[in-house]
Enzyme design. Structure first.
Site, short mmCIF file in Angstrom:
data_model
loop_
_atom_site.label_atom_id
_atom_site.label_comp_id
_atom_site.label_asym_id
_atom_site.label_seq_id
_atom_site.Cartn_x
_atom_site.Cartn_y
_atom_site.Cartn_z
N HIS A 1 26.77 -32.21 -3.93
CA HIS A 1 28.10 -32.24 -3.54
C HIS A 1 28.17 -33.45 -2.29
O HIS A 1 27.47 -33.53 -1.44
CB HIS A 1 28.46 -31.06 -3.06
CG HIS A 1 30.31 -31.11 -3.03
ND1 HIS A 1 30.79 -31.54 -1.98
CD2 HIS A 1 31.38 -30.83 -3.73
CE1 HIS A 1 32.13 -31.49 -2.08
NE2 HIS A 1 32.51 -30.80 -3.18
N GLY B 1 40.23 -26.78 -3.31
CA GLY B 1 41.07 -26.08 -2.59
C GLY B 1 41.86 -25.00 -3.50
O GLY B 1 42.30 -24.03 -3.40
N ASN C 1 34.75 -24.32 -6.83
CA ASN C 1 33.79 -24.49 -5.40
C ASN C 1 34.60 -24.07 -4.25
O ASN C 1 35.68 -24.54 -3.75
CB ASN C 1 33.57 -25.87 -5.51
CG ASN C 1 32.81 -26.39 -4.22
OD1 ASN C 1 32.35 -25.64 -3.28
ND2 ASN C 1 32.62 -27.60 -3.87
N TRP C 2 34.20 -22.91 -3.85
CA TRP C 2 34.99 -22.44 -2.62
C TRP C 2 34.66 -22.86 -1.36
O TRP C 2 35.38 -22.49 -0.44
CB TRP C 2 34.83 -20.74 -2.56
CG TRP C 2 35.55 -20.03 -3.92
CD1 TRP C 2 36.47 -20.68 -4.68
CD2 TRP C 2 35.54 -18.60 -4.00
NE1 TRP C 2 37.01 -19.57 -5.35
CE2 TRP C 2 36.43 -18.40 -5.11
CE3 TRP C 2 34.62 -17.64 -3.41
CZ2 TRP C 2 36.57 -17.08 -5.77
CZ3 TRP C 2 34.90 -16.18 -4.00
CH2 TRP C 2 35.73 -16.02 -5.09
N LYS C 3 33.40 -23.55 -1.44
CA LYS C 3 33.17 -24.26 -0.08
C LYS C 3 32.94 -22.98 0.80
O LYS C 3 32.62 -21.87 0.64
CB LYS C 3 34.18 -25.43 0.27
CG LYS C 3 34.40 -26.25 -0.87
CD LYS C 3 34.97 -27.70 -0.36
CE LYS C 3 35.28 -28.27 -1.59
NZ LYS C 3 35.71 -29.88 -1.06
N GLU D 1 30.10 -33.28 0.40
CA GLU D 1 29.95 -32.81 1.52
C GLU D 1 28.62 -32.60 2.08
O GLU D 1 28.24 -32.84 3.23
CB GLU D 1 30.90 -31.80 1.80
CG GLU D 1 32.33 -32.06 1.69
CD GLU D 1 33.21 -30.77 1.02
OE1 GLU D 1 33.05 -29.98 0.89
OE2 GLU D 1 34.37 -31.43 0.62
N SER E 1 40.93 -32.80 -5.88
CA SER E 1 42.39 -32.51 -5.90
C SER E 1 43.00 -32.26 -7.03
O SER E 1 44.21 -32.72 -7.63
CB SER E 1 43.16 -33.75 -5.14
OG SER E 1 42.92 -33.91 -3.82
P1 PGA Z 1 39.13 -30.37 -3.84
O1 PGA Z 1 37.62 -30.35 -3.88
O2 PGA Z 1 39.57 -29.79 -5.28
O3 PGA Z 1 39.71 -29.36 -2.78
O4 PGA Z 1 39.66 -31.92 -3.89
C1 PGA Z 1 36.76 -30.61 -5.14
C2 PGA Z 1 35.54 -30.46 -4.53
O5 PGA Z 1 35.19 -30.78 -3.46
O6 PGA Z 1 34.38 -29.96 -5.44
#
Ligand code: PGA
Length: 250
Positions: free
Chosen positions: A96, A236, A10-12, A98, A214
């Site tokens: 998600h 990330g 997930n590159w956001k 976010e 993470s």
């Molecule tokens: P992260 O994000 O690996 O940076 O914690 C995971 C995600 O939001 O899908």
């Protein structure tokens, strides 16, 4: 029967099309021939076409990070399942945290989007997970049951078998704090139990439940060793091709 794991990036809101192209050029040789797991990359909408073109014929599938539930219409700024399908996207992340936190996504809209994705044969990766206050208040189970129940309303057992859920404890996303493999496995078992109640044992057994929050090359193998954990949704650490390839090959 063991479930094939899914390792999804997930590159956001990162990477221009040129940067996305550069990633795929470096990443594909690192995972060539890797068929133990399904690999999915989810760039932002502006890089989807570039990544789809670059990954065509490879073992890497490409998905969007969100979509709207209508086929088309006066919905400024939104992207429809028909549009995603037309450019060759195969997957879509839905709900998600976010999106829930910053853009008003609710259990109800996640459900509408899920039904729309299934209608258009996009493979949904449905995100659920508790925030820190809910975990500390002993509400994790209640939250996961509610989110699962609402998201899957109207989904058939047959559709559910091919679906993917991502359990992402919100307190672990982008914070460097990971749920322990046991914590994640416990949460996955709760979700799988609810799916069994809603849609029956075969659907619950077939459905892949990913862990997200993470995930890094350093902790991926311990997480993936849990039989309840069917893969990872990586933020990330998926932005760098070497790092994401290490996670794929945990
Ligand atoms: P992260 O994000 O690996 O940076 O914690 C995971 C995600 O939001 O899908």
């Amino acid at each position: 029967m063991s479930r094939k794991k899914v390792i999804a990036a997930n590159w956001k809101m990162f990477k221009t099309p040129a940067q996305a192209q550069e990633f795929v050029t470096s990443f594909l040789p690192l995972v060539v021939g890797h068929d133990r797991d399904e690999i999915v990359v989810c760039p932002s909408d502006t890089s989807l076409s570039v990544v789809i073109a670059a990954a065509t014929g490879s073992n890497v599938a490409v998905g969007a990070q969100n979509m709207y539930f209508a086929d088309e219409g006066a919905f400024t700024g939104e992207t429809s399942p028909v549009m995603l399908k037309a450019i060759g996207a195969t997957h879509v992340i839905l709900g998600h945290s976010e999106r829930r936190q910053y853009f008003g996504e609710t259990d109800e809209t996640v459900n509408k989007k899920l039904l729309a994705a299934l209608k258009h044969e996009l493979k949904p990766i449905v995100c659920i997970g508790e925030v820190l206050a809910e975990r500390e208040g002993g509400k994790t189970e209640e939250v996961l049951l509610r989110q699962t129940h609402k998201a899957f309303t109207g989904v058939t057992a047959e559709q559910a078998e091919t679906m993917v859920i991502a359990y992402e404890p919100v307190w672990a996303i982008g914070t460097g704090k990971t749920a322990t493999p046991q914590m994640a496995a416990e949460a996955h078992a709760i979700v799988r139990g609810e799916i069994a109640k809603l849609l029956g044992e075969p659907a619950a057994k077939a459905m892949r439940i990913l862990y997200g929050g993470s995930v890094k090359p350093e902790n991926a193998s311990a997480l993936m060793a849990e039989s309840e954990i069917d893969g990872a949704l990586v933020g990330g650490a998926s932005l760098d091709p070497q790092s994401f390839a290490k996670i794929v090959k945990y």
